[in-house]
Design a protein around this motif. Structure first.
Motif, PDB file in Angstrom:
ATOM      1  N   ASP A 285      48.012  65.726   0.084  1.00 51.04           N
ATOM      2  CA  ASP A 285      48.766  64.899  -1.091  1.00 51.04           C
ATOM      3  C   ASP A 285      49.164  64.267  -0.704  1.00 51.04           C
ATOM      4  OD1 ASP A 285      49.812  64.596  -3.728  1.00 51.04           O
ATOM      5  OD2 ASP A 285      51.038  65.732  -2.938  1.00 51.04           O
ATOM      6  N   TYR A 286      50.253  64.536  -0.078  1.00 53.05           N
ATOM      7  CA  TYR A 286      50.807  63.220   1.279  1.00 53.05           C
ATOM      8  C   TYR A 286      49.896  61.702   1.636  1.00 53.05           C
ATOM      9  CZ  TYR A 286      53.370  61.158   5.271  1.00 53.05           C
ATOM     10  OH  TYR A 286      54.151  60.479   6.557  1.00 53.05           O
ATOM     11  N   THR A 287      49.207  62.257   2.027  1.00 50.78           N
ATOM     12  CA  THR A 287      48.322  61.783   2.657  1.00 50.78           C
ATOM     13  C   THR A 287      47.829  60.591   1.489  1.00 50.78           C
ATOM     14  OG1 THR A 287      46.392  62.414   2.687  1.00 50.78           O
ATOM     15  CG2 THR A 287      47.492  62.568   5.552  1.00 50.78           C
ATOM     16  N   ASN A 288      47.968  60.723   0.345  1.00 60.68           N
ATOM     17  CA  ASN A 288      47.056  59.662  -0.626  1.00 60.68           C
ATOM     18  C   ASN A 288      48.384  59.220  -1.559  1.00 60.68           C
ATOM     19  OD1 ASN A 288      44.400  61.106  -1.328  1.00 60.68           O
ATOM     20  ND2 ASN A 288      45.006  62.760  -2.345  1.00 60.68           N
ATOM     21  N   LYS A 289      49.409  60.157  -1.438  1.00 64.58           N
ATOM     22  CA  LYS A 289      50.527  59.160  -1.563  1.00 64.58           C
ATOM     23  C   LYS A 289      50.918  58.004  -0.862  1.00 64.58           C
ATOM     24  CE  LYS A 289      52.778  62.385  -5.266  1.00 64.58           C
ATOM     25  NZ  LYS A 289      53.626  62.752  -5.348  1.00 64.58           N
ATOM     26  N   ASN A 290      50.759  58.212   0.093  1.00 65.25           N
ATOM     27  CA  ASN A 290      50.939  56.761   1.187  1.00 65.25           C
ATOM     28  C   ASN A 290      50.297  55.756   1.201  1.00 65.25           C
ATOM     29  OD1 ASN A 290      53.278  57.272   3.227  1.00 65.25           O
ATOM     30  ND2 ASN A 290      53.201  58.903   2.055  1.00 65.25           N
ATOM     31  N   MET A 291      48.717  56.035   0.698  1.00 66.25           N
ATOM     32  CA  MET A 291      47.622  55.261   0.870  1.00 66.25           C
ATOM     33  C   MET A 291      47.681  54.343  -0.749  1.00 66.25           C
ATOM     34  SD  MET A 291      44.431  57.055   2.367  1.00 66.25           S
ATOM     35  CE  MET A 291      44.544  58.216   1.594  1.00 66.25           C
ATOM     36  N   ASN A 292      47.902  54.826  -1.665  1.00 63.09           N
ATOM     37  CA  ASN A 292      48.156  53.860  -2.767  1.00 63.09           C
ATOM     38  C   ASN A 292      48.882  52.820  -2.698  1.00 63.09           C
ATOM     39  OD1 ASN A 292      46.284  56.889  -3.957  1.00 63.09           O
ATOM     40  ND2 ASN A 292      48.257  57.468  -4.944  1.00 63.09           N
ATOM     41  N   ASP A 293      49.845  52.858  -2.027  1.00 64.81           N
ATOM     42  CA  ASP A 293      50.439  51.419  -1.929  1.00 64.81           C
ATOM     43  C   ASP A 293      50.413  50.111  -0.475  1.00 64.81           C
ATOM     44  OD1 ASP A 293      54.164  50.426  -1.661  1.00 64.81           O
ATOM     45  OD2 ASP A 293      52.615  49.499  -2.166  1.00 64.81           O
ATOM     46  N   HIS A 297      51.684  53.721   5.339  1.00 65.66           N
ATOM     47  CA  HIS A 297      51.577  53.574   6.663  1.00 65.66           C
ATOM     48  C   HIS A 297      50.079  54.254   6.229  1.00 65.66           C
ATOM     49  CE1 HIS A 297      53.985  57.592   6.185  1.00 65.66           C
ATOM     50  NE2 HIS A 297      53.086  57.749   7.521  1.00 65.66           N
ATOM     51  N   CYS A 298      49.481  55.079   6.238  1.00 66.24           N
ATOM     52  CA  CYS A 298      48.216  55.996   6.090  1.00 66.24           C
ATOM     53  C   CYS A 298      46.702  55.497   5.650  1.00 66.24           C
ATOM     54  CB  CYS A 298      48.501  57.396   5.551  1.00 66.24           C
ATOM     55  SG  CYS A 298      49.387  58.670   5.856  1.00 66.24           S
ATOM     56  N   TRP A 299      45.917  55.577   5.898  1.00 66.50           N
ATOM     57  CA  TRP A 299      44.408  54.993   5.785  1.00 66.50           C
ATOM     58  C   TRP A 299      43.445  55.918   5.297  1.00 66.50           C
ATOM     59  CZ3 TRP A 299      41.796  54.508  10.259  1.00 66.50           C
ATOM     60  CH2 TRP A 299      42.657  54.732  11.682  1.00 66.50           C
ATOM     61  N   GLU A 300      42.202  55.780   4.837  1.00 66.13           N
ATOM     62  CA  GLU A 300      41.406  56.182   4.410  1.00 66.13           C
ATOM     63  C   GLU A 300      39.892  56.171   5.891  1.00 66.13           C
ATOM     64  OE1 GLU A 300      40.846  58.089  -0.023  1.00 66.13           O
ATOM     65  OE2 GLU A 300      39.809  56.072   0.260  1.00 66.13           O
ATOM     66  N   ARG A 318      28.609  70.635  14.310  1.00 67.35           N
ATOM     67  CA  ARG A 318      28.471  69.585  13.457  1.00 67.35           C
ATOM     68  C   ARG A 318      29.582  68.789  14.243  1.00 67.35           C
ATOM     69  NH1 ARG A 318      29.084  69.865   8.009  1.00 67.35           N
ATOM     70  NH2 ARG A 318      29.783  72.504   8.578  1.00 67.35           N
ATOM     71  N   GLY A 319      30.630  68.984  14.414  1.00 69.33           N
ATOM     72  CA  GLY A 319      31.943  67.929  14.119  1.00 69.33           C
ATOM     73  C   GLY A 319      32.468  67.121  12.601  1.00 69.33           C
ATOM     74  N   THR A 320      31.992  67.971  11.792  1.00 68.55           N
ATOM     75  CA  THR A 320      32.379  67.079  10.498  1.00 68.55           C
ATOM     76  C   THR A 320      33.712  67.509  10.066  1.00 68.55           C
ATOM     77  OG1 THR A 320      29.808  67.015  10.032  1.00 68.55           O
ATOM     78  CG2 THR A 320      31.966  66.408   8.143  1.00 68.55           C
ATOM     79  N   ARG A 321      34.358  66.578   9.703  1.00 68.83           N
ATOM     80  CA  ARG A 321      36.039  66.828   9.559  1.00 68.83           C
ATOM     81  C   ARG A 321      36.646  66.250   8.220  1.00 68.83           C
ATOM     82  NH1 ARG A 321      38.468  70.480  12.987  1.00 68.83           N
ATOM     83  NH2 ARG A 321      37.233  71.956  13.914  1.00 68.83           N
ATOM     84  N   GLN A 322      37.671  65.911   8.040  1.00 71.29           N
ATOM     85  CA  GLN A 322      38.377  65.208   7.290  1.00 71.29           C
ATOM     86  C   GLN A 322      39.392  64.861   7.593  1.00 71.29           C
ATOM     87  OE1 GLN A 322      40.153  66.057   3.120  1.00 71.29           O
ATOM     88  NE2 GLN A 322      39.569  64.534   2.377  1.00 71.29           N
ATOM     89  N   TYR A 323      39.139  63.456   7.945  1.00 71.38           N
ATOM     90  CA  TYR A 323      40.161  62.469   8.634  1.00 71.38           C
ATOM     91  C   TYR A 323      40.981  61.393   8.212  1.00 71.38           C
ATOM     92  CZ  TYR A 323      37.755  64.342  13.268  1.00 71.38           C
ATOM     93  OH  TYR A 323      37.445  64.847  13.943  1.00 71.38           O
ATOM     94  N   PHE A 324      42.657  61.326   8.850  1.00 72.88           N
ATOM     95  CA  PHE A 324      43.562  60.274   7.963  1.00 72.88           C
ATOM     96  C   PHE A 324      43.784  59.816   9.204  1.00 72.88           C
ATOM     97  CE2 PHE A 324      43.200  63.163   4.706  1.00 72.88           C
ATOM     98  CZ  PHE A 324      42.407  62.463   3.483  1.00 72.88           C
ATOM     99  N   GLY A 325      44.089  57.777   8.866  1.00 74.01           N
ATOM    100  CA  GLY A 325      44.902  57.472   9.900  1.00 74.01           C
ATOM    101  C   GLY A 325      46.542  57.325   9.161  1.00 74.01           C
TER     102      GLY A 325
END
Length: 381
Positions: A285-293, A297-300, A318-325
């Motif tokens: 939720d935090y990352t999504n709100k910081n990507m909307n504008d 500072h966050c990015w997908e 498998r090493g499959t994870r959900q990452y955010f910048g």
């Protein structure tokens, strides 16, 4: 002769005051009014919201000027209840500009949400149900342009930077400051809005002399600094704490990497006392709100999908994870567009580092050095 003698300084000064003498915001507010006057058939799909923390900054003078320029046959001053209640609203059948000088939504959270959604539908929908008292309901086709003013609870409307239906202008000036700098301003504005010839001169200016900016958009509201400030003031303590941790790289996981794995970050944060109750959903939720504008500072990565950045980085192999910048957003956006995940994978194993320069320097460095930046192949790379 009348055109030559048009005298608009008090009214234009009022626009300056409402936009804190910010040239960009002044132009934006003027563009909205000029679009309404010059092209009334174009639907402005957001409400213009004037906000001030103190009363007496002249919002009503601005709204009265708009009302008189548009004309009473097309424009209707309303109370909040007349806008937000589904019943009544007989004004719908022959008005297209709505003005509310004291917009205030109150009640429980569901009630407030309903009132706000009802207001939004006036600027987004073209078909409305009109239910005047004592008359059978009927359907109308109309699009409304709305101007709202509020001193109180504008924040309940603008709880997210993505609130596309509100163009916000917050006046930070106080009446005493305005009087000190412009001692005769309010007297001039009082005379201005009550002088039909001056209103006619203002109308002529917006209709024939003012040039609307080429980049003006009537279908989506610009994210003004006022909106950012409102959303920032509403930010939860949890999100403020996450800001501090990510921006200042306060965990070992974040020291040398610009990207985090939500699962690993969750595990490390849980070790900190003030993050004991955090969940992975809170982090997303935090990352999504910081990507909307664009200013967030966050990015997908890969449109938010789970990806493999480090081989064998999970128990399943498998090493499959959900990452955010969370850092160097502008640099990585350029890099991923050109190279996909190649350099990002090298970055995650310490083989590729982004120079700590500003945006312009990063882009210059990338353009001049990209030919030799990728490292030699490492394992699967």
């Amino acid at each position: 002769d009348e055109i030559k003698n048009i005298d608009n300084p008090p009214s234009l000064r009022q626009v300056d005051i409402l936009t804190n003498f910010d040239a960009k915001m002044r132009t934006y507010l003027m563009d909205i009014v000029a679009t309404l006057i010059q092209t009334p058939w174009i639907n402005i799909k957001y409400a213009t919201v004037l906000i001030s923390k103190s009363q007496g900054t002249g919002k009503n003078y601005f709204l009265t000027s708009v009302f008189k320029m548009v004309g009473g046959q097309n424009c209707k001053p309303l109370e909040t209840d007349q806008i937000t209640k589904p019943l009544g609203r007989s004004w719908m059948k022959d008005k297209h500009v709505l003005i509310c000088s004291e917009y205030e939504v109150v009640g429980t959270k569901p009630e407030i949400k309903r009132q706000i959604n009802t207001t939004k539908t006036l600027v987004t929908d073209e078909i409305h149900s009109c239910e005047p008292k004592g008359v059978d309901p009927f359907t109308i086709h109309n699009q409304f342009t709305i101007f709202l003013a509020s001193n109180e609870n504008a924040h309940v409307m603008i709880d997210d930077i993505e609130s596309r239906r509100w163009a916000c202008f917050e006046c930070t000036w106080k009446r005493d400051t305005i009087n000190a700098k412009f001692p005769t301003h309010f007297e001039e504005m009082e005379n201005f809005v009550n002088d039909d010839k001056k209103i006619a001169g203002l109308l002529y200016y917006f209709k024939h002399q003012y040039k609307i900016s080429e980049g003006f958009k009537s279908h989506v509201a610009v994210v003004t600094q006022s909106k950012r400030d409102i959303v920032e003031n509403l930010k939860s303590q949890l999100h403020r704490n996450l800001d501090e941790v990510l921006i200042e790289r306060k965990l070992p996981l974040l020291k040398t990497k610009d990207v985090f794995d939500t699962r690993k970050l969750y595990k490390e944060l849980r070790e900190e006392p003030h993050f004991a109750n955090i969940s992975e959903a809170d982090i997303r939720d935090y990352t999504n709100k910081n990507m909307n504008d664009d200013h967030g500072h966050c990015w997908e990565i890969a449109n938010g999908e789970a990806v493999t950045l480090i081989a064998g980085d999970s128990k399943s192999g498998r090493g499959t994870r959900q990452y955010f910048g969370f850092a160097n957003k502008e640099y990585w956006q350029v890099d991923m567009e050109k190279n996909g995940l190649r350099n990002l994978k090298l970055h995650m194993i310490g083989k590729f580092h982004v120079p700590e320069f500003g945006k312009q320097k990063q882009e210059e460095l990338y353009d001049t050095q990209v030919s030799y930046r990728p490292m030699a192949k490492q394992g699967n790379e």
